[in-house]
Design a protein around this motif. Structure first.
Motif, PDB file in Angstrom:
ATOM      1  N   GLY A 103       0.800  -1.225   0.000  1.00 57.27           N
ATOM      2  CA  GLY A 103       0.000   0.000   0.000  1.00 57.27           C
ATOM      3  C   GLY A 103       0.833   1.275   0.000  1.00 57.27           C
ATOM      4  N   ASP A 104       2.142   1.135  -0.259  1.00 55.78           N
ATOM      5  CA  ASP A 104       3.007   2.325  -0.327  1.00 55.78           C
ATOM      6  C   ASP A 104       2.684   3.103  -1.603  1.00 55.78           C
ATOM      7  N   GLU A 105       2.291   4.368  -1.428  1.00 56.96           N
ATOM      8  CA  GLU A 105       1.936   5.164  -2.611  1.00 56.96           C
ATOM      9  C   GLU A 105       3.103   5.976  -3.146  1.00 56.96           C
ATOM     10  N   GLU A 106       4.249   5.857  -2.485  1.00 53.30           N
ATOM     11  CA  GLU A 106       5.402   6.663  -2.887  1.00 53.30           C
ATOM     12  C   GLU A 106       6.317   5.917  -3.866  1.00 53.30           C
ATOM     13  N   VAL A 107       5.740   5.019  -4.631  1.00 52.40           N
ATOM     14  CA  VAL A 107       6.514   4.341  -5.676  1.00 52.40           C
ATOM     15  C   VAL A 107       6.021   4.885  -7.020  1.00 52.40           C
ATOM     16  N   PHE A 108       6.933   5.453  -7.777  1.00 52.55           N
ATOM     17  CA  PHE A 108       6.489   6.193  -8.966  1.00 52.55           C
ATOM     18  C   PHE A 108       6.881   5.547 -10.288  1.00 52.55           C
ATOM     19  N   ASN A 109       8.095   4.954 -10.340  1.00 56.12           N
ATOM     20  CA  ASN A 109       8.594   4.499 -11.640  1.00 56.12           C
ATOM     21  C   ASN A 109       8.793   2.996 -11.659  1.00 56.12           C
ATOM     22  N   VAL A 110       8.813   2.467 -12.877  1.00 57.92           N
ATOM     23  CA  VAL A 110       9.341   1.122 -13.078  1.00 57.92           C
ATOM     24  C   VAL A 110      10.830   1.307 -13.357  1.00 57.92           C
ATOM     25  N   THR A 111      11.671   0.527 -12.732  1.00 58.08           N
ATOM     26  CA  THR A 111      13.113   0.643 -12.961  1.00 58.08           C
ATOM     27  C   THR A 111      13.447   0.009 -14.301  1.00 58.08           C
ATOM     28  N   GLU A 112      14.121   0.773 -15.144  1.00 58.12           N
ATOM     29  CA  GLU A 112      14.385   0.278 -16.502  1.00 58.12           C
ATOM     30  C   GLU A 112      15.854   0.304 -16.883  1.00 58.12           C
ATOM     31  N   SER A 113      16.619   1.213 -16.262  1.00 58.27           N
ATOM     32  CA  SER A 113      17.982   1.375 -16.761  1.00 58.27           C
ATOM     33  C   SER A 113      18.981   1.493 -15.630  1.00 58.27           C
ATOM     34  N   ALA A 114      20.220   1.152 -15.986  1.00 62.70           N
ATOM     35  CA  ALA A 114      21.283   1.157 -14.988  1.00 62.70           C
ATOM     36  C   ALA A 114      22.627   1.207 -15.697  1.00 62.70           C
ATOM     37  N   ALA A 115      23.666   1.545 -14.947  1.00 61.27           N
ATOM     38  CA  ALA A 115      25.008   1.581 -15.525  1.00 61.27           C
ATOM     39  C   ALA A 115      26.007   1.148 -14.473  1.00 61.27           C
ATOM     40  N   ALA A 116      27.155   0.677 -14.955  1.00 60.97           N
ATOM     41  CA  ALA A 116      28.222   0.330 -14.022  1.00 60.97           C
ATOM     42  C   ALA A 116      29.563   0.579 -14.682  1.00 60.97           C
ATOM     43  N   VAL A 117      30.546   0.933 -13.840  1.00 61.18           N
ATOM     44  CA  VAL A 117      31.913   1.133 -14.327  1.00 61.18           C
ATOM     45  C   VAL A 117      32.844   0.398 -13.377  1.00 61.18           C
ATOM     46  N   VAL A 118      33.788  -0.348 -13.931  1.00 59.74           N
ATOM     47  CA  VAL A 118      34.879  -0.875 -13.111  1.00 59.74           C
ATOM     48  C   VAL A 118      36.149  -0.225 -13.632  1.00 59.74           C
ATOM     49  N   LEU A 119      36.798   0.571 -12.756  1.00 61.49           N
ATOM     50  CA  LEU A 119      37.959   1.353 -13.172  1.00 61.49           C
ATOM     51  C   LEU A 119      39.172   0.902 -12.377  1.00 61.49           C
ATOM     52  N   ASP A 120      40.312   0.822 -13.042  1.00 64.80           N
ATOM     53  CA  ASP A 120      41.567   0.524 -12.345  1.00 64.80           C
ATOM     54  C   ASP A 120      42.039   1.814 -11.685  1.00 64.80           C
ATOM     55  N   ALA A 121      42.174   1.799 -10.367  1.00 66.02           N
ATOM     56  CA  ALA A 121      42.470   3.020  -9.633  1.00 66.02           C
ATOM     57  C   ALA A 121      43.896   3.515  -9.854  1.00 66.02           C
ATOM     58  N   GLN A 122      44.769   2.678 -10.375  1.00 67.27           N
ATOM     59  CA  GLN A 122      46.146   3.105 -10.622  1.00 67.27           C
ATOM     60  C   GLN A 122      46.344   3.546 -12.070  1.00 67.27           C
ATOM     61  N   THR A 123      45.904   2.695 -13.018  1.00 67.60           N
ATOM     62  CA  THR A 123      46.152   2.990 -14.430  1.00 67.60           C
ATOM     63  C   THR A 123      45.005   3.762 -15.073  1.00 67.60           C
ATOM     64  N   PHE A 124      43.877   3.831 -14.387  1.00 67.18           N
ATOM     65  CA  PHE A 124      42.654   4.451 -14.924  1.00 67.18           C
ATOM     66  C   PHE A 124      42.162   3.749 -16.181  1.00 67.18           C
ATOM     67  N   GLU A 125      42.532   2.484 -16.331  1.00 68.36           N
ATOM     68  CA  GLU A 125      41.944   1.691 -17.405  1.00 68.36           C
ATOM     69  C   GLU A 125      40.519   1.319 -17.001  1.00 68.36           C
ATOM     70  N   VAL A 126      39.617   1.381 -17.967  1.00 69.07           N
ATOM     71  CA  VAL A 126      38.247   0.946 -17.713  1.00 69.07           C
ATOM     72  C   VAL A 126      38.209  -0.564 -17.923  1.00 69.07           C
ATOM     73  N   LEU A 127      37.898  -1.315 -16.870  1.00 71.80           N
ATOM     74  CA  LEU A 127      37.918  -2.777 -16.962  1.00 71.80           C
ATOM     75  C   LEU A 127      36.555  -3.318 -17.371  1.00 71.80           C
ATOM     76  N   ALA A 128      35.517  -2.535 -17.072  1.00 67.19           N
ATOM     77  CA  ALA A 128      34.177  -2.888 -17.540  1.00 67.19           C
ATOM     78  C   ALA A 128      33.363  -1.607 -17.537  1.00 67.19           C
ATOM     79  N   MET A 129      32.477  -1.500 -18.485  1.00 65.84           N
ATOM     80  CA  MET A 129      31.566  -0.361 -18.512  1.00 65.84           C
ATOM     81  C   MET A 129      30.286  -0.839 -19.166  1.00 65.84           C
ATOM     82  N   ALA A 130      29.202  -0.771 -18.420  1.00 65.87           N
ATOM     83  CA  ALA A 130      27.955  -1.309 -18.954  1.00 65.87           C
ATOM     84  C   ALA A 130      26.844  -0.297 -18.793  1.00 65.87           C
ATOM     85  N   SER A 131      25.910  -0.363 -19.716  1.00 63.30           N
ATOM     86  CA  SER A 131      24.724   0.479 -19.638  1.00 63.30           C
ATOM     87  C   SER A 131      23.547  -0.370 -20.106  1.00 63.30           C
TER      88      SER A 131
END
Lengths: 661, 384
Positions: free
Chosen positions: A261-289
């Motif tokens: 009965g919670d009325e404070e739910v507004f959206n259906v979740t549809e999208s997301a993103a993630a980044v895995v970054l190497d903290a030393q070399t700044f190489e992107v090890l994974a990037m997803a959307s």
């Protein structure tokens, strides 16, 4: 006037007319003649371009992601088509290839006089069939043309990118571009297009009465350079699956809440993103959307319905480089500045111990004198749920105590308002990479926005000039539209502050590696056909920010406390439940939850930033679930799953964590 | 006076006067040169175009001789009949299938007659009849009345509207130019000339304003200012035309040289309206100026004939013919070098085309007749 005079006048007019024509003739033949002659000579040479295969794209372990295959394609050379034969030719081709005759006619028209154009790639058996009918198909030829093949499908689609036709805006940027080429439109395909493209070959020849009479030595096409990405395909697949499960988790939590009965739910979740970054070399090890798309749809060509569908679900936008309020994840930065700059806490506020730098995290903050002098009460996320009591900055980070960081903002405001140090928090944020693109080698990266007094004054100015509502109208009545509350909001990553998941990853990498900010890279370099890295793209150091070892260690301890402390007591990290079953090495991981409060009719964004291993930080994992709900409940379990994999633990299922922030 | 006695009189006069040999020689030279140019532009598909044109040149020369020997003064009485026939024939074209979207031709099987070309000559004679007096006494400062101006406009406007509907913008414009020139020579006042100019301007404005020009006609005008319009249609035509002429430079690339745009047949309609590009590319600026000079000689002779005519009728016919040739040369060559719109006006004696060649030969034949008849009989009072 005598008749003879009139005749003479007519004669004079005729002399003038002859002179005009004669002078123009002189201009065209003598003055402009040499230039025109050169152009005329050139146009009797026809060019037949053979397109080069694009370079391949590999992941960091040499797994092939994208390659080019030479496939038979039907070309039409208008030089050999008599205008009378045009209609019939188009009808025949339309019947053979199953392409709409109108569309064929448009391609024909666009190719121009003596133009040559590719109609379509065809299967080998059809190519043989057409080859046998060539006598009835004037101007038609079968030639090999490169076609892009994406072996990884929708996996890594936003990083790899896709190909498209040359548009007008592309020609503005690259005027020498051959408009018949296919060029990269997104991701690495777009960013490294010139490198991947290679060089087209050309055959120049002259045609006289339908016969080739003269030709220059042909120039062979040269394949483009191949790239190796820093992304690990296996990790990438895990990350993408984890994000999809995170979205499912978010929706199942929402379903439960709706059922309750919670009325404070507004959206259906549809999208997301993630980044895995190497903290030393700044190489992107994974990037997803998510949602993603299959880049193969664009080659050979996408249908209008497919395109409309991709637009509708916004599959082409890479959320990892799209900006949103970073929320409490930013507290790690505020923490760092608070420690490094000894930011003062405000005097005369109930629940603030200025001397001992403690704040009472009891759930609400009373502010006596905001702009209009009236008292105001700000409620924290755990109001009436927990009372964490008096906290120092480490403890405040652990429980994500807004009251503490609001007071950091307020103290800074009071101490430095309208002095050169008033932007001290924002300046730190910018030095750590917020508010400007990180410079990653992808196309379409958002800037993000770091709010300051200057920005607000500009917005107010524009609002007064254009009437467009950019700020709340009441701000325009204040002496300055920039208020203390804005700095307080900024300190907890809210308000007008936006950042991309990649910017968040870069800032965390910088604070945990001791202050080094680099440009992140998704491509490691150019590889030779042997698979050897022949040219390395090292990420340039943008700047070095001085951060003491004491602060860095304190922060890492605080980040660990978020995932790993005092289970079962109210005094606990906001992601403790999400990391409950992390397995061995829980002492060596850390993170920070974030929940972006948005408008009153939109669910908050869920954030989590993970760091591991803490003794020598290497991985930064940023998870962002758009309108996903609580960071602790939804984003943290996804990040935990990824961190388990990175730290060599068996990843456990993604189940809900505790609601926090 | 019967026709027989008139012919005898012509014979008498001819003893004193000789044909205008410069006029004829120049026409002959241009016609021969035209055949050469047509051959150079079409030789990759054989000699057919040139041979066909040779037939018309031969027919034209015969026509020229016949007409030279007819007393042009006979035509005055024929004007009503000739005008009626012309209008009828101009209407007949609408019964035939359009060619390239235009109905300009009457298919006679062996030859497609284009009546508009002959209509030009008929209109010139009709205007001359209107604007010249029967007797010397009628001449005076007020001879060209407003009524006559209106009648002259009607004489031009009626066939011009028919021809405009074919559609043939170029020929319509030729009529306008002839009307201006002949009215001026005939002695129209400045006010009448201004009124005519205003009417013409209003007509042009109306045509533009009410969209009476088709899209392709508008393009042909707009392309002068913006060469990027219609790049594969008229824009291409103009670009190739300029490229051919410009690349000829001072001396040209030489006749029948391989590798020229003419040789590659890159200029559309080259043997027709764009014949001057074959001259410009192969023979250069020198060749082009010589062609212009030849036309200048023809115009000069026509004006000399006008000045020496025994009566105002002949003088006006000669001036009208001069104006017609001048306008064709100016608009045609102007078009090939990009200062005039592409309106489908061929180049006299050079462009391929039977009706046009015959009409031009007819016009010059009439002019030669005026020259032959220039000496007045003592006591004659028709001189204007």
């Amino acid at each position: 006037m005598k008749f003879s005079v009139r005749l003479s006048i007519i004669g004079l007019v005729f002399i003038v007319m002859f002179s005009v024509v004669g002078l123009r003739l002189w201009f065209v033949q003598i003055a402009e003649g040499p230039a025109i002659a050169q152009a005329a000579e050139n146009q009797t040479w026809l060019h037949k371009v053979s397109y080069a295969p694009r370079g391949d794209i590999y992941d960091r372990n040499g797994v092939l992601l994208a390659t080019s295959r030479m496939v038979p394609a039907v070309f039409v050379d208008r030089t050999f088509v008599d205008p009378d034969e045009r209609e019939e030719l188009i009808q025949r081709l339309s019947a053979i290839l199953g392409i709409d005759a109108e569309q064929l006619d448009a391609m024909y028209e666009e190719a121009g006089i003596n133009g040559r154009f590719k109609v379509a790639a065809v299967p080998t058996d059809l190519a043989y069939q057409i080859n046998e009918q060539l006598e009835e198909l004037p101007g038609v030829e079968i030639a090999k043309a490169p076609q892009r093949v994406y072996l990884s499908g929708p996996t890594l689609a936003h990083v790899v990118g896709y190909l498209g036709s040359v548009g007008e805006e592309d020609l503005e940027k690259r005027p020498d571009l051959d408009p018949n080429l296919r060029i990269g439109k997104l991701g690495v395909e777009g960013y490294y297009d010139e490198l991947l493209q290679g060089a087209s070959g050309v055959l120049e020849y002259r045609v006289y009465r339908g016969e080739i009479i003269d030709q220059k030595p042909p120039v062979e096409p040269e394949q483009g350079s191949s790239l190796m990405l820093s992304v690990d395909l296996q990790l990438q697949e895990l990350v993408e699956r984890a994000l999809e499960q995170g979205i499912e988790l978010s929706n199942s939590i929402k379903d439960e809440r709706r059922a309750e009965g919670d009325e404070e739910v507004f959206n259906v979740t549809e999208s997301a993103a993630a980044v895995v970054l190497d903290a030393q070399t700044f190489e992107v090890l994974a990037m997803a959307s998510v949602p993603d798309f299959d880049p193969q749809l664009f080659d050979p060509g996408i249908s209008d319905e497919q395109w409309d569908e991709l637009q509708r679900i916004k599959a082409l936008s890479n959320l990892a480089i799209t900006a949103a309020p970073p929320a409490s994840t930013f507290k790690a930065i505020t923490y760092t500045v608070f420690q490094e700059e000894d930011l003062p806490l405000p005097e005369g506020i109930e629940g603030v111990d200025v001397e001992n730098r403690l704040v009472n995290c009891d759930g609400q903050l009373e502010l006596p004198d905001l702009a209009d002098g009236s008292a105001q009460v700000k409620k924290d996320w755990y109001y009436k749920r927990f009372d964490f009591g008096w906290k120092d900055v480490d403890g405040a980070l652990e429980v994500s105590c807004n009251i503490f960081f609001w007071n950091v903002g307020l103290g800074t405001w009071r101490a430095f308002k309208e002095t050169p140090r008033e932007n001290i928090l924002q300046d730190w944020a910018k030095r750590l990479g917020y508010g400007v693109p990180t410079g990653v080698d992808l196309v379409g990266e958002a800037d993000g926005q770091v709010p300051t007094r200057e920005l607000f004054e500009e917005l107010a100015e524009e609002q007064r000039a254009t009437g467009k509502v950019l700020l709340h109208p009441s701000r325009l009545e204040q002496p300055s539209p920039w208020l203390g509350g804005d700095l307080m909001d900024f300190a907890i990553g809210q308000g007008f502050f936006t950042a991309t998941p990649l910017q968040v990853a870069v800032s965390y990498a910088a604070v945990v590696n001791g202050g080094m900010v680099k440009e992140p890279r998704v491509a490691r370099g150019v590889v030779a056909p042997t698979g050897e890295l022949v040219e390395e793209f090292t990420a340039p150091v943008v700047r070095l920010v001085s951060i003491s070892e004491e602060t860095r260690r304190g922060l890492l301890d605080g980040l660990n406390a978020v995932v790993n402390i005092n289970a079962g007591t109210p005094d606990r990290g906001t992601a403790w439940r999400a990391f409950e079953n992390f397995g061995p090495g829980i002492d060596n991981v850390g993170g920070k939850t974030g929940t972006s409060q948005l408008s009153k009719t939109e669910d908050p964004h869920a954030w989590f930033v993970g760091v591991a291993p803490l003794d020598n930080p290497r991985y930064i994992v940023v998870v962002f679930i758009k309108n996903g709900g609580s960071g602790g409940a939804v984003a943290a379990p996804v990040a935990r799953h990824i961190l388990q994999y990175l730290m060599g633990n068996e990843p456990t299922p993604i189940v809900a964590g505790e609601v926090a922030d | 006076m019967t026709l027989k006695t008139r012919i005898r009189e012509v014979a008498v006069v001819r003893r004193d006067n000789r044909s205008d040999r410069i006029l004829f020689g120049t026409m002959l030279a241009l016609s021969g040169f035209g055949l050469l140019m047509i051959y150079s532009a079409t030789r990759s598909s054989g000699t057919f175009s040139m041979e066909r044109q040779m037939v018309f040149v031969a027919a034209g020369l015969i026509l020229y001789f016949v007409v030279s020997n007819i007393d042009y003064r006979e035509y005055r009485s024929l004007i009503p009949v000739a005008s009626a026939i012309t209008l009828l024939v101009l209407l007949l074209v609408f019964l035939f299938e359009p060619v390239n979207g235009a109905q300009r031709w009457i298919d006679l099987g062996f030859f497609k007659l284009q009546p508009a070309e002959f209509a030009k000559v008929v209109v010139i004679v009709a205007l001359a009849g209107l604007l010249s007096p029967q007797h010397r006494e009628e001449l005076g400062p007020g001879f060209v009345t407003w009524t006559k101006v209106a009648q002259a406009m009607a004489i031009v406007a009626i066939p011009a509207i028919f021809i405009y509907r074919q559609p043939d913008l170029g020929t319509t414009l030729v009529f306008g130019f002839i009307l201006f020139a002949m009215l001026f020579v005939a002695g129209a006042s400045w006010r009448q000339m201004v009124a005519l100019a205003v009417t013409a301007a209003a007509g042009v404005a109306a045509v533009l304003r009410f969209g009476l020009l088709s899209a392709y006609q508008m393009n042909r005008i707009r392309v002068l200012f913006d060469p990027t319009i219609d790049p594969s249609g008229i824009g291409y035509n103009l670009r190739q035309s300029k490229a051919a002429i410009g690349s000829g430079q001072l001396f040209g690339k030489g006749l029948f040289q391989p590798g020229t745009l003419t040789d590659f047949q890159y200029v559309p309609e080259q043997e027709n309206d764009f014949i001057f590009t074959a001259v410009g590319e192969q023979l250069g600026f020198i060749g082009g100026i010589l062609v212009l000079a030849a036309f200048a000689v023809i115009i000069w002779r026509l004006l000399v004939i006008a000045a020496n005519s025994r009566d105002r009728f002949g003088a006006l016919i000669a001036s009208g013919i001069a104006a017609m040739v001048m306008f064709h040369v100016f608009v045609n060559i102007g078009m090939t070098v990009g200062i005039m719109p592409v309106t489908g006006l061929p180049l006299p004696f050079l462009s391929q085309g039977g009706s046009f060649y015959l009409a031009m030969a007819l016009a010059l034949g009439i002019a030669n007749s005026i020259w032959l008849m220039r000496t007045p009989v003592p006591g004659e009072n028709q001189l204007g």
